[in-house]
Design a protein around this motif. Sequence first.
Motif, PDB file in Angstrom:
ATOM      1  N   PHE A 545       8.251  -6.425  -3.985  1.00  0.00           N
ATOM      2  CA  PHE A 545       8.568  -6.076  -2.602  1.00  0.00           C
ATOM      3  C   PHE A 545      10.073  -6.019  -2.382  1.00  0.00           C
ATOM      4  O   PHE A 545      10.812  -6.904  -2.800  1.00  0.00           O
ATOM      5  CB  PHE A 545       7.954  -7.093  -1.634  1.00  0.00           C
ATOM      6  N   SER A 597       7.230  -3.463   3.042  1.00  0.00           N
ATOM      7  CA  SER A 597       6.202  -4.247   3.732  1.00  0.00           C
ATOM      8  C   SER A 597       4.986  -3.427   4.124  1.00  0.00           C
ATOM      9  O   SER A 597       3.994  -3.992   4.585  1.00  0.00           O
ATOM     10  CB  SER A 597       6.800  -4.916   4.973  1.00  0.00           C
ATOM     11  N   ALA A 600       2.315  -4.919   2.443  1.00  0.00           N
ATOM     12  CA  ALA A 600       2.272  -6.386   2.466  1.00  0.00           C
ATOM     13  C   ALA A 600       0.938  -6.929   2.948  1.00  0.00           C
ATOM     14  O   ALA A 600       0.523  -8.008   2.545  1.00  0.00           O
ATOM     15  CB  ALA A 600       3.387  -6.920   3.356  1.00  0.00           C
ATOM     16  N   ASN A 613       9.096 -11.018  -4.814  1.00  0.00           N
ATOM     17  CA  ASN A 613       9.897 -10.661  -3.646  1.00  0.00           C
ATOM     18  C   ASN A 613      11.328 -10.446  -4.113  1.00  0.00           C
ATOM     19  O   ASN A 613      12.119 -11.372  -4.192  1.00  0.00           O
ATOM     20  CB  ASN A 613       9.847 -11.769  -2.598  1.00  0.00           C
ATOM     21  N   GLU A 622       5.432 -12.610   7.122  1.00  0.00           N
ATOM     22  CA  GLU A 622       5.415 -11.479   6.198  1.00  0.00           C
ATOM     23  C   GLU A 622       5.388 -11.982   4.752  1.00  0.00           C
ATOM     24  O   GLU A 622       4.729 -11.407   3.876  1.00  0.00           O
ATOM     25  CB  GLU A 622       6.659 -10.626   6.448  1.00  0.00           C
ATOM     26  N   ARG A 626       2.651 -10.982   2.011  1.00  0.00           N
ATOM     27  CA  ARG A 626       3.045 -10.352   0.744  1.00  0.00           C
ATOM     28  C   ARG A 626       2.494 -11.109  -0.457  1.00  0.00           C
ATOM     29  O   ARG A 626       1.902 -10.505  -1.354  1.00  0.00           O
ATOM     30  CB  ARG A 626       4.567 -10.326   0.633  1.00  0.00           C
TER      31      ARG A 626
END
Length: 723
Positions: A545, A597, A600, A613, A622, A626
């Motif tokens: 992400f 996202s 996510a 991440n 968030e 995720r």
Amino acid sequence: MGDEDWEAEIIKPHVSSYVPVFEKDKYSSGANGDTFNRTSVSSPEMDNGSSRKDPFLRTGFGSGRSLGNRDVGEFSKRETIPTMGSFGSGKGFGNRGFPNNKFEEGDSSGFWKESNNDCEDNQTWNRGFSKRGGFQDGNESEASGPPRRGGRGSFRGCRGGFGGSENNDQDEGTQRASGLFGSRRPALSGAGNGDTFQSRSGSGSGRGGYKGLNEEVITGTGKNSWKSEAEGGESGDVQGPKVTYIPPPPPEDEDSIFAHYQTGINFDKYDTILVEVSGHEAPQAILTFEEANLCQTLSNNIAKAGYTKLTPVQKYSIPIILAGRDLMACAQTGSGKTAAFLLPILAHLMRDGITASRFKELQEPECIIVAPTRELINQIYLEARKFSFGTCIRAVVIYGGTQLGHSIRQIVQGCNILCATPGRLMDIIGKEKIGLKQVKYLVLDEADRMLDMGFGPEMKKLISCPGMPSKEQRQTLLFSATFPEEIQRLAGEFLKSNYLFVAVGQVGGACRDVQQSILQVGQYSKREKLVEILRNIGDERTMVFVETKKKADFIATFLCQEKISTTSIHGDREQREREQALGDFRYGKCPVLVATSVAARGLDIENVQHVINFDLPSTIDEYVHRIGRTGRCGNTGRAISFFDPESDNHLAQPLVKVLSDAQQDVPAWLEEIAFSTYVPGFSGSTRGNVFASVDTRKGKSTLNTAGFSSLQAANPVDNDSWD
Ligand SMILES: Nc1ncnc2c1ncn2[C@@H]1O[C@H](COP(=O)(O)OP(=O)(O)OP(=O)(O)O)[C@@H](O)[C@H]1O
């Protein structure tokens, strides 16, 4: 985030020597080479003095010849081809990078606006034109985009549309709208897939158009134009071509419909999770599917789906919904919330009978399900189709980025359960293609997202649409893994005052089956660290992400350069590409998916073993969503997050809380940062405003493990404050 000075690191000799395999195949002659002049790209007029930030400008990523929007994953791991320029250098050709030079949708302006908020349909209202048409967003200060791989590619060579103001955007848009596809691309044809575009000059409103085998020209002007995006239309205003993508129909065979992955070793441990039910007169939880008394067809479908045992959220939610109660349910990621609402709704529809049928002129669905992203709503639809298999109930999915006419055609064939993203739903309602009078169930999946500032206004519009039954007349069901307090309060507007609140485990807590590690990594070391980790991981499925769409492209390209098969998904990719990317990831063609996202929440992809991440998100919720892409349904997973003290300190406290709640190791350095960082409103014990630990109405009725039935409310809830 997003301020990384990539330039310093990216200029390496090997960059330009790597050419993706399809480039070699198709464009190996110098004739197609660099028609785009790189120096012109970095002229002050175009880069607004900010090209320093844009590694693509200096390295030639995306300069000129588009690789099309092919997934970078197609840049095979194994191929290293002698120099022929850099990524995408050369012609503005192969708009989307399809092997057959197919063209589509034609978002090919030279500039694009980056937004951190990579979400769905409310954002798509901006998409048709402003985001894509040649202008540059001041904040991002990019002279051009990253390797757009065609489509909206930065360096399209022939018609890049550079410029520094929004006026240029308009110009580009007008240019596109006035026959770009009709007159400039006569009779383009490629093979297969219905992606062939044909010239339709003079068709429709006479502004040109383009057409594929499954596609129709939808022009932006004239009587028949779709509603403007500002009005809720998702297909854009008068300028620009309309979205024509028609997603391929899902497989119809039973094996595909019921394909599922195995529950993991920790599935049985779900039973030990504490469950709270608050509100009056909560029905007893059930312990088995049999107790739900579902009809035979539904029971068969549940068995065929491989479900033998209820998850906690299902044990509590199914009887609540069957009892006709409104519900706000919060349960950890990957713990079966979708079936928790689908099964009782289907049971009721089977019991009560349905009215909508393909013979009715106006379809009036009994159930509307909304979710924030296209891929998620499609997934929910597939679940609905699976559980309603062999019944007369018909589920339909509609979402942005696809042809509106296609959505309408799906609906008119009969629609009992309408799964929709908000933009497309409002569009269809605005066009009076569905009636709302029969709506008995309204489901907001990822409800906290659906009610936040992004989608909240649309949801409010939805419940006040003409014909929509009032909350007293319908059943409203809100599901998510996170429910911040302020969102719970807003939800009161949607729910009957006596709604029930089910919390499985800690509200907003991370799934314990995910092993979380936080590494302190500065901006400049992130890529190196990422490559190191991915090399260790090997071919295990990994989602990476990042915070911005631009960075998603950049990192994906970078990884391909490093010979790591990667694809990417984000809100600026065309829907076709997004679906292709997800498919390539899901079916193992590309083991690495770089995502914003937009991916996510909710996505349920088998065997995702790692989440990285690369950039931490801006909120802890968030983060929870995720990392929940792994460790699903009792399987284990790993999440590694790069914590940059320059930008992520505000997350230190909530991270410490989430880690310790999930019984994870908390690094001492993180605790130190958390201790020394003041976060307004946050308190480690209550989480303050960060997220709620309980039903905000305060009345807790039960605190049980999932295997036991709930007790009555100990404290009656002050319902009055909720209307
Ligand atoms: N009772 C069950 N038995 C076996 N598998 C189940 C059961 N319930 C759900 N599953 C499977 O578990 C996976 C996760 O379910 P689902 O996607 O509904 O989770 P979720 O709670 O909605 O997650 P998220 O919060 O990420 O949206 C799916 O593959 C689903 O088919």
